[in-house]
Design a protein around this motif. Structure first.
Motif, PDB file in Angstrom:
ATOM      1  N   VAL A 135      36.896   7.286  70.732  1.00  0.00           N
ATOM      2  CA  VAL A 135      35.972   6.243  71.166  1.00  0.00           C
ATOM      3  C   VAL A 135      35.322   5.595  69.947  1.00  0.00           C
ATOM      4  N   GLU A 136      34.907   6.410  68.970  1.00  0.00           N
ATOM      5  CA  GLU A 136      34.275   5.887  67.769  1.00  0.00           C
ATOM      6  C   GLU A 136      35.240   4.999  66.995  1.00  0.00           C
ATOM      7  N   ASN A 137      36.517   5.404  66.869  1.00  0.00           N
ATOM      8  CA  ASN A 137      37.504   4.600  66.158  1.00  0.00           C
ATOM      9  C   ASN A 137      37.741   3.266  66.864  1.00  0.00           C
ATOM     10  N   GLN A 138      37.773   3.268  68.181  1.00  0.00           N
ATOM     11  CA  GLN A 138      37.974   2.016  68.919  1.00  0.00           C
ATOM     12  C   GLN A 138      36.814   1.056  68.662  1.00  0.00           C
ATOM     13  N   TYR A 139      35.597   1.584  68.648  1.00  0.00           N
ATOM     14  CA  TYR A 139      34.417   0.760  68.377  1.00  0.00           C
ATOM     15  C   TYR A 139      34.495   0.180  66.964  1.00  0.00           C
ATOM     16  N   LEU A 140      34.879   0.989  65.990  1.00  0.00           N
ATOM     17  CA  LEU A 140      35.012   0.514  64.613  1.00  0.00           C
ATOM     18  C   LEU A 140      36.109  -0.539  64.494  1.00  0.00           C
ATOM     19  N   GLU A 192      37.039  -2.657  66.826  1.00  0.00           N
ATOM     20  CA  GLU A 192      36.513  -3.889  67.410  1.00  0.00           C
ATOM     21  C   GLU A 192      35.563  -4.584  66.446  1.00  0.00           C
ATOM     22  N   GLN A 193      34.716  -3.803  65.773  1.00  0.00           N
ATOM     23  CA  GLN A 193      33.799  -4.382  64.800  1.00  0.00           C
ATOM     24  C   GLN A 193      34.572  -4.993  63.629  1.00  0.00           C
ATOM     25  N   LEU A 194      35.600  -4.300  63.161  1.00  0.00           N
ATOM     26  CA  LEU A 194      36.412  -4.793  62.056  1.00  0.00           C
ATOM     27  C   LEU A 194      37.143  -6.076  62.453  1.00  0.00           C
ATOM     28  N   ALA A 195      37.693  -6.125  63.646  1.00  0.00           N
ATOM     29  CA  ALA A 195      38.392  -7.317  64.126  1.00  0.00           C
ATOM     30  C   ALA A 195      37.437  -8.505  64.202  1.00  0.00           C
ATOM     31  N   SER A 196      36.229  -8.260  64.684  1.00  0.00           N
ATOM     32  CA  SER A 196      35.230  -9.326  64.773  1.00  0.00           C
ATOM     33  C   SER A 196      34.847  -9.832  63.378  1.00  0.00           C
TER      34      SER A 196
END
Length: 159
Positions: free
Chosen positions: A16-21, A23-27
């Motif tokens: 879950v933490e990696n998915q959040y990171l 998404e932040q990186l993509a943004s």
């Protein structure tokens, strides 16, 4: 009741933490790419230029062509013209690259106002007359590439 019992003690889920990171990186990457291309997240339709002791709003759709003489630039619009104390390179940076083209060291044209492209000139249709502007050798190749998909009678423009 201890302070430890209020907060969860289970370890965080790394998936879950990696998915959040991610998404932040993509943004962040999207914002960086928009900065690099000179586009803003909300595309502007105008600029404000300082002229005659005031900031004047100029809509991109109204600009026909821009002409420079030293550090002064005259912007010819549908409603007249205005002169600003800026180098043409600075004005070029403020314009959307998809809508405007540099055709000469002293001229920028609005792509949608072009009536014809000759060997060493560009014609802009304005009301009842056509304005002829020079097409500089330095800018010719990249300018012609924009319009290469349009059918032309002769290929002499490409050389």
């Amino acid at each position: 009741m201890t302070a430890h019992s209020i907060y969860p003690t289970t370890p965080k889920d790394p998936v879950v933490e990696n998915q959040y990171l991610k998404e932040q990186l993509a943004s962040a990457m999207k914002l960086i790419s928009q900065l690099n291309t000179g586009e803003s997240p909300q595309a502007k339709e105008h600029i404000y230029l300082y002229t005659e002791r005031r900031l004047q709003k100029v809509s991109f759709k109204d600009i026909n062509w821009i002409q420079s003489e030293r550090n002064y630039v005259t912007i010819y619009t549908e409603h007249g013209y205005l002169t600003v104390h800026q180098p043409i390179s600075r004005i070029e940076e403020l314009l959307p690259q998809s809508s405007f083209s540099r055709i000469h060291k002293s001229f920028i044209v609005a792509n949608d106002k072009i009536d014809f492209i000759g060997k060493d000139q560009v014609g802009l249709k304005s009301d009842q007359h056509t304005k002829i502007l020079p097409l500089g050798a330095q800018y010719k190749k990249s300018f012609i590439q924009l319009f290469k998909q349009a059918p032309l009678k002769r290929n002499s423009l490409y050389t």
